[in-house]
Scaffold this motif. Sequence first.
Motif, PDB file in Angstrom:
ATOM      1  N   VAL A   1       0.852  -1.186   0.000  1.00 52.51           N
ATOM      2  CA  VAL A   1       0.000   0.000   0.000  1.00 52.51           C
ATOM      3  C   VAL A   1       0.886   1.233   0.000  1.00 52.51           C
ATOM      4  CG1 VAL A   1      -1.807   1.287   1.192  1.00 52.51           C
ATOM      5  CG2 VAL A   1      -1.774  -1.203   1.328  1.00 52.51           C
ATOM      6  N   ALA A   2       0.599   2.165  -0.894  1.00 56.47           N
ATOM      7  CA  ALA A   2       1.315   3.436  -0.955  1.00 56.47           C
ATOM      8  C   ALA A   2       0.295   4.557  -0.786  1.00 56.47           C
ATOM      9  CB  ALA A   2       2.055   3.580  -2.282  1.00 56.47           C
ATOM     10  N   THR A   3       0.391   5.297   0.319  1.00 54.23           N
ATOM     11  CA  THR A   3      -0.588   6.327   0.636  1.00 54.23           C
ATOM     12  C   THR A   3       0.049   7.701   0.614  1.00 54.23           C
ATOM     13  OG1 THR A   3      -1.836   4.794   2.039  1.00 54.23           O
ATOM     14  CG2 THR A   3      -2.259   7.145   2.333  1.00 54.23           C
ATOM     15  N   VAL A   4      -0.490   8.573  -0.220  1.00 51.19           N
ATOM     16  CA  VAL A   4      -0.046   9.955  -0.318  1.00 51.19           C
ATOM     17  C   VAL A   4      -1.038  10.827   0.438  1.00 51.19           C
ATOM     18  CG1 VAL A   4       0.344  11.883  -1.892  1.00 51.19           C
ATOM     19  CG2 VAL A   4       1.082   9.574  -2.535  1.00 51.19           C
ATOM     20  N   SER A   5      -0.531  11.766   1.246  1.00 51.65           N
ATOM     21  CA  SER A   5      -1.387  12.647   2.034  1.00 51.65           C
ATOM     22  C   SER A   5      -1.396  14.049   1.454  1.00 51.65           C
ATOM     23  CB  SER A   5      -0.907  12.694   3.489  1.00 51.65           C
ATOM     24  OG  SER A   5      -1.154  11.469   4.147  1.00 51.65           O
ATOM     25  N   LEU A   6      -2.565  14.676   1.498  1.00 52.66           N
ATOM     26  CA  LEU A   6      -2.740  16.030   0.983  1.00 52.66           C
ATOM     27  C   LEU A   6      -3.531  16.867   1.982  1.00 52.66           C
ATOM     28  CD1 LEU A   6      -3.910  15.176  -2.662  1.00 52.66           C
ATOM     29  CD2 LEU A   6      -1.579  15.724  -1.944  1.00 52.66           C
ATOM     30  N   GLY A   7      -3.333  18.159   1.934  1.00 46.90           N
ATOM     31  CA  GLY A   7      -4.170  19.083   2.696  1.00 46.90           C
ATOM     32  C   GLY A   7      -3.667  19.440   4.067  1.00 46.90           C
ATOM     33  N   ALA A   8      -3.581  18.463   4.964  1.00 47.58           N
ATOM     34  CA  ALA A   8      -3.198  18.729   6.343  1.00 47.58           C
ATOM     35  C   ALA A   8      -2.677  17.444   6.977  1.00 47.58           C
ATOM     36  CB  ALA A   8      -4.399  19.266   7.131  1.00 47.58           C
ATOM     37  N   PRO A   9      -1.929  17.564   8.074  1.00 49.00           N
ATOM     38  CA  PRO A   9      -1.428  16.356   8.750  1.00 49.00           C
ATOM     39  C   PRO A   9      -2.549  15.582   9.428  1.00 49.00           C
ATOM     40  CG  PRO A   9      -0.241  18.343   9.454  1.00 49.00           C
ATOM     41  CD  PRO A   9      -1.462  18.794   8.720  1.00 49.00           C
ATOM     42  N   ILE A  10      -2.261  14.328   9.687  1.00 49.52           N
ATOM     43  CA  ILE A  10      -3.174  13.484  10.455  1.00 49.52           C
ATOM     44  C   ILE A  10      -2.359  12.348  11.061  1.00 49.52           C
ATOM     45  CG2 ILE A  10      -3.885  11.701   8.802  1.00 49.52           C
ATOM     46  CD1 ILE A  10      -6.839  12.506   9.559  1.00 49.52           C
ATOM     47  N   VAL A  11      -2.864  11.764  12.138  1.00 48.13           N
ATOM     48  CA  VAL A  11      -2.163  10.673  12.810  1.00 48.13           C
ATOM     49  C   VAL A  11      -2.853   9.353  12.499  1.00 48.13           C
ATOM     50  CG1 VAL A  11      -1.550   9.662  15.045  1.00 48.13           C
ATOM     51  CG2 VAL A  11      -1.249  12.112  14.660  1.00 48.13           C
ATOM     52  N   LEU A  12      -2.055   8.378  12.074  1.00 49.72           N
ATOM     53  CA  LEU A  12      -2.549   7.029  11.816  1.00 49.72           C
ATOM     54  C   LEU A  12      -2.225   6.159  13.024  1.00 49.72           C
ATOM     55  CD1 LEU A  12      -3.721   5.145   9.476  1.00 49.72           C
ATOM     56  CD2 LEU A  12      -1.341   4.438   9.156  1.00 49.72           C
ATOM     57  N   ASP A  13      -3.225   5.481  13.560  1.00 50.65           N
ATOM     58  CA  ASP A  13      -3.037   4.560  14.687  1.00 50.65           C
ATOM     59  C   ASP A  13      -2.879   3.137  14.159  1.00 50.65           C
ATOM     60  OD1 ASP A  13      -3.431   6.645  16.555  1.00 50.65           O
ATOM     61  OD2 ASP A  13      -5.608   6.409  16.401  1.00 50.65           O
ATOM     62  N   VAL A  14      -1.868   2.429  14.649  1.00 49.25           N
ATOM     63  CA  VAL A  14      -1.587   1.065  14.203  1.00 49.25           C
ATOM     64  C   VAL A  14      -1.683   0.122  15.395  1.00 49.25           C
ATOM     65  CG1 VAL A  14       0.059  -0.458  13.054  1.00 49.25           C
ATOM     66  CG2 VAL A  14      -0.067   1.964  12.407  1.00 49.25           C
ATOM     67  N   TYR A  15      -2.415  -0.971  15.207  1.00 47.57           N
ATOM     68  CA  TYR A  15      -2.648  -1.950  16.263  1.00 47.57           C
ATOM     69  C   TYR A  15      -2.125  -3.313  15.826  1.00 47.57           C
ATOM     70  CZ  TYR A  15      -6.102   1.565  17.726  1.00 47.57           C
ATOM     71  OH  TYR A  15      -6.728   2.725  18.094  1.00 47.57           O
ATOM     72  N   ALA A  16      -1.644  -4.087  16.792  1.00 43.06           N
ATOM     73  CA  ALA A  16      -1.277  -5.464  16.502  1.00 43.06           C
ATOM     74  C   ALA A  16      -2.553  -6.240  16.188  1.00 43.06           C
ATOM     75  CB  ALA A  16      -0.555  -6.087  17.687  1.00 43.06           C
ATOM     76  N   LYS A  17      -2.512  -7.031  15.158  1.00 44.34           N
ATOM     77  CA  LYS A  17      -3.691  -7.817  14.766  1.00 44.34           C
ATOM     78  C   LYS A  17      -3.946  -8.898  15.812  1.00 44.34           C
ATOM     79  CE  LYS A  17      -5.479 -10.344  10.748  1.00 44.34           C
ATOM     80  NZ  LYS A  17      -5.145 -10.825   9.375  1.00 44.34           N
TER      81      LYS A  17
ATOM     82  N   ALA B   1       0.066  -7.458   6.694  1.00 43.29           N
ATOM     83  CA  ALA B   1      -0.621  -8.692   7.072  1.00 43.29           C
ATOM     84  C   ALA B   1      -0.820  -8.852   8.573  1.00 43.29           C
ATOM     85  CB  ALA B   1       0.162  -9.894   6.539  1.00 43.29           C
ATOM     86  N   GLY B   2       0.037  -8.230   9.378  1.00 45.37           N
ATOM     87  CA  GLY B   2      -0.008  -8.482  10.817  1.00 45.37           C
ATOM     88  C   GLY B   2      -0.523  -7.339  11.659  1.00 45.37           C
ATOM     89  N   CYS B   3      -0.979  -6.256  11.031  1.00 47.35           N
ATOM     90  CA  CYS B   3      -1.424  -5.086  11.782  1.00 47.35           C
ATOM     91  C   CYS B   3      -2.766  -4.588  11.274  1.00 47.35           C
ATOM     92  CB  CYS B   3      -0.402  -3.950  11.675  1.00 47.35           C
ATOM     93  SG  CYS B   3       1.228  -4.328  12.356  1.00 47.35           S
ATOM     94  N   LEU B   4      -3.456  -3.863  12.133  1.00 42.08           N
ATOM     95  CA  LEU B   4      -4.648  -3.116  11.760  1.00 42.08           C
ATOM     96  C   LEU B   4      -4.316  -1.632  11.852  1.00 42.08           C
ATOM     97  CD1 LEU B   4      -7.331  -5.075  13.861  1.00 42.08           C
ATOM     98  CD2 LEU B   4      -6.572  -5.553  11.529  1.00 42.08           C
ATOM     99  N   HIS B   5      -4.973  -0.823  11.046  1.00 40.99           N
ATOM    100  CA  HIS B   5      -4.701   0.605  11.087  1.00 40.99           C
ATOM    101  C   HIS B   5      -6.010   1.382  11.001  1.00 40.99           C
ATOM    102  CE1 HIS B   5      -4.691  -0.630   6.830  1.00 40.99           C
ATOM    103  NE2 HIS B   5      -5.185   0.578   6.575  1.00 40.99           N
ATOM    104  N   GLY B   6      -6.023   2.546  11.634  1.00 39.01           N
ATOM    105  CA  GLY B   6      -7.215   3.369  11.634  1.00 39.01           C
ATOM    106  C   GLY B   6      -6.880   4.809  11.975  1.00 39.01           C
ATOM    107  N   ILE B   7      -7.881   5.673  11.903  1.00 40.02           N
ATOM    108  CA  ILE B   7      -7.734   7.089  12.212  1.00 40.02           C
ATOM    109  C   ILE B   7      -8.803   7.459  13.233  1.00 40.02           C
ATOM    110  CG2 ILE B   7      -7.935   9.439  11.289  1.00 40.02           C
ATOM    111  CD1 ILE B   7      -6.859   8.344   8.635  1.00 40.02           C
TER     112      ILE B   7
END
Length: 333
Positions: A216-232, A263-269
């Motif tokens: 996955v390649a994610t480009v961000s635009l506009g403003a910053p944001i924090v991505l939270d990552v959890y162990a699956k 494969a081993g993590c979940l991610h959310g905002i």
Amino acid sequence: MNRFTGEWLCTTGIVWNVRRSDSSEDTSGVRGGASEGCIAVHGADPQELQAWMMGGEKDSKGVLRSKLFTGSMEDPEDPTPLCLPPSLSAALVPSASPSTYYIPSFLTPSEQSHLLTKINSVPLPTWRVLSKRRLQAHPSPLTPSNTLLAAPLPAWLHDPIIPRLLSIPLRPDEDAGQHLFAGCPHGAPNHCLINEYLPGQGISAHEDGGAYAPVVATVSLGAPIVLDVYAKPEPGQAMGRRPAWRVCQEPGSLLVSTGEMYAGCLHGIGEVEVDEGLHGGEGGVVNWGMLGEEWRGRFEGAGGRWTRKPRVSLTFRDVVRVKKLGFLPGGKR
């Protein structure tokens, strides 16, 4: 035609000296510190300089390639230089999953503005409005069987992002043909999901799943944001309440997730109006030292807090199943 002489090396530091041999003007110069791994040559034609540094080699699609360096050219209409790493391995995020990479300056401000203009000028029906955000899918949404109907990405989404993605080798000692998507079924992204997040909006922790190749390649635009990552969590177990780690995505940045991160993590905002903990200490963001100086300074000045503003993400992936539309005689499908 300009001619360049000199030497260059761009890894975690900078050793370089480049000049135009047909001019007495001193066109060499440095933009950025050693930790940024970035150069910019002033007074030079960007395309010719890029060809010189890359040896003028092009792949079968006409994209310039380099074994060591992917380029740090200034946009003629934008004084802010690109700072691309010599390889993806140089962008590895410390203290995170071993397959998470972050490039803070992947797009120039003018490129970001152009993309936002294109995104916001599409016909309203292109937007799919959800309860907590809205999104666009290009070239089209997936079918219920997670299949993509074969079609090219719009040109404004393809250039300059796709060639730039494919120009970065995985490791410094590898040919640029061994790029991030080289092992994917189609060798390049064929789908882009555009998500808009207004202040207070987010997305619950999730995984991207088997519809896509694990890149996955994610480009961000506009403003910053924090991505939270959890162990699956293991089957039957609940997900932890607190993220295992957090990453800040600044405007113009690229975040790459593959391998264990995919494969081993979940991610959310989080659905918050203010992101907190924007610092490099315990409970902060793991890519703090990789953020641009401007944003680190702004976060520090605000006590590690950021009041959210509209942010747009462009998520590029390779859909595994692609179906070509057939046509019957008379133009009927």
